[in-house]
Design an enzyme around this catalytic site. Structure first.
Site, PDB file in Angstrom:
ATOM      1  CE  LYS A  63      -3.972  -2.066   2.119  1.00  0.00           C
ATOM      2  NZ  LYS A  63      -5.278  -2.143   2.963  1.00  0.00           N
ATOM      3  CG  ASN A  84      -7.628   0.567  -0.370  1.00  0.00           C
ATOM      4  OD1 ASN A  84      -8.004   2.122  -1.870  1.00  0.00           O
ATOM      5  ND2 ASN A  84      -8.479   0.162  -0.779  1.00  0.00           N
ATOM      6  CG  ASP A 100      -8.114   0.222   3.045  1.00  0.00           C
ATOM      7  OD1 ASP A 100      -8.406  -0.522   2.685  1.00  0.00           O
ATOM      8  OD2 ASP A 100      -6.315  -0.266   3.409  1.00  0.00           O
ATOM      9  N   GLY A 124      -0.646   0.866  14.682  1.00  0.00           N
ATOM     10  CA  GLY A 124       0.059   0.376  13.867  1.00  0.00           C
ATOM     11  C   GLY A 124      -0.599   1.675  12.482  1.00  0.00           C
ATOM     12  CB  ALA A 125       2.651   3.093  12.042  1.00  0.00           C
ATOM     13  N   GLY A 126       0.963   1.629   8.907  1.00  0.00           N
ATOM     14  CA  GLY A 126       1.216   1.172   7.252  1.00  0.00           C
ATOM     15  C   GLY A 126       0.132   1.967   7.181  1.00  0.00           C
ATOM     16  CG  ASN A 148       3.466   1.097  14.231  1.00  0.00           C
ATOM     17  OD1 ASN A 148       2.915  -0.060  13.990  1.00  0.00           O
ATOM     18  ND2 ASN A 148       4.914   0.875  14.173  1.00  0.00           N
ATOM     19  NE  ARG A 149       5.696  -5.276  15.338  1.00  0.00           N
ATOM     20  CZ  ARG A 149       6.056  -6.168  14.622  1.00  0.00           C
ATOM     21  NH1 ARG A 149       5.148  -7.558  15.285  1.00  0.00           N
ATOM     22  NH2 ARG A 149       5.438  -6.115  13.729  1.00  0.00           N
ATOM     23  CB  THR A 150       8.170   0.535  15.073  1.00  0.00           C
ATOM     24  OG1 THR A 150       8.745  -1.096  14.970  1.00  0.00           O
ATOM     25  CG2 THR A 150       9.956   1.457  14.490  1.00  0.00           C
TER      26      THR A 150
END
Length: 260
Positions: A63, A84, A100, A124-126, A148-150
Site C-alpha cells: 500500500k 489500496n 480504507d 498500526g502505522a502502515g 505502533n510496535r515501532t
C-alpha cells in the site's frame, strides 16, 4: 482487474467484487495475484501493457510501495502516502486512491457508532492505518492516539497527518498499555489476526466496555474480536469494512479518463 498482495490465498475481495460485477451486468472479472515484496514494480509495468487491464486492488505489503509507481493520486492517497486501489488509463498511466479510511468510517457509522467528536486509537502505522487515521480526523474525531510496535513509525505517521490536519489533537502512545482518558473507538489497523496463532494486537484491559473495538482483518472471528465479544465490547469487523468499499473500488477502477 486484479488484486495484488502477499499473502493472497485468504483474500475474499475477488469473490465479493466479482459478485458485484455480475449483479451490475459488467463484463469484467477480478483475479488474485500473489506479488511478493520487491516485485510490485515489474508486475505493474507488465499490467500497464495489457490492453484489457482496467485496475487493481492493492493490499499488504504494497500500500505504501505502490505510491512511487503511480502517475497520479486522488487526494486521500496523496494525503496519506498510501493507496489500496489503482485504475489504468488508456495511455497506461496508473491513478491511485486510498479507500480504507472511508470504508472503516462507513462501517462504524453503519453499525450505529459516532465518529464525529469521538476519541479514537489506531493501532498500526502502515497504509491502512494512515488511511483510517486520516478519515476519522476528516470526519471530526475529537482526538487521535497512534500506537505502533515501532514508535518511530507512529511518530512519522503523526507528522504526515499534522501536515493535513494542523489543528488536530494527535498523539503517539508511549507504552504498550495506553495512558489515556476514555476512548470511544479502538481500531486494529495491523495484519495481526490474519493467522489463527497471531497474538492480540492490543490489550483490551486498556479500555472500558463503552469502547467500540474495530478490526481491519477481513474475518469476523479474529482473536481480538472474539475476546472482545466475550467481554461485552461492541465490535466492528473487517468484513463490514470491506463490504463498505466494494462499490467504491469498482467505481474507481472503471472510471474513464475524463474522471482522472
Amino acid at each position: 482487474m486484479a488484486i495484488l498482495g502477499d499473502p493472497i490465498a485468504q483474500a475474499t475481495t475477488p469473490a465479493l467484487i466479482n459478485a458485484a460485477l455480475a449483479r451490475a451486468g459488467i463484463d469484467a472479472t477480478l483475479v488474485p495475484m500473489r506479488v511478493p515484496a520487491g516485485e510490485l514494480a515489474p508486475v505493474l509495468d507488465g499490467l500497464r501493457k495489457v490492453g484489457n487491464f482496467r485496475g487493481a486492488v492493492i493490499t499488504m505489503p504494497h500500500k505504501r510501495a505502490v505510491m512511487s509507481l503511480l502517475d497520479g493520486a486522488e487526494p486521500a492517497a496523496a494525503r496519506t502516502g498510501a493507496c489500496n486501489v489503482v485504475r489504468c488509463r488508456q495511455d497506461g498511466g496508473l491513478v491511485g486512491d486510498m479507500l480504507d479510511g472511508e470504508a472503516m468510517v462507513a462501517a462504524l457509522l453503519g453499525a450505529g457508532h459516532r465518529v464525529e467528536g469521538s476519541s479514537v486509537v489506531v493501532f498500526g502505522a502502515g497504509g491502512a492505518a494512515a488511511g483510517i487515521a486520516s478519515a476519522v480526523l476528516d470526519h471530526g474525531a475529537r482526538n487521535l492516539i497512534l500506537r505502533n510496535r515501532t514508535r518511530e513509525n507512529a511518530s512519522r505517521l503523526r507528522e504526515l497527518l499534522m501536515s493535513s490536519f494542523p489543528a488536530a489533537e494527535i498523539s503517539v502512545a508511549e507504552s504498550e498499555r495506553l495512558d489515556h482518558g476514555p476512548v470511544d473507538i479502538a481500531i486494529n489497523a495491523t495484519s495481526m489476526g490474519m493467522n489463527r496463532d497471531d497474538r492480540m494486537p492490543f490489550d483490551l484491559a486498556s479500555f472500558d466496555r463503552t469502547t467500540v473495538i474495530a478490526d481491519v482483518v477481513n474475518k469476523p472471528d479474529t482473536t481480538l474480536l472474539t475476546t472482545a465479544g466475550a467481554l461485552g465490547f461492541r465490535r466492528v469487523d473487517g468484513t463490514m469494512m470491506l463490504s463498505a468499499q466494494i462499490d467504491l473500488m469498482i467505481a474507481h477502477m472503471l472510471a474513464d479518463d475524463s474522471e482522472t
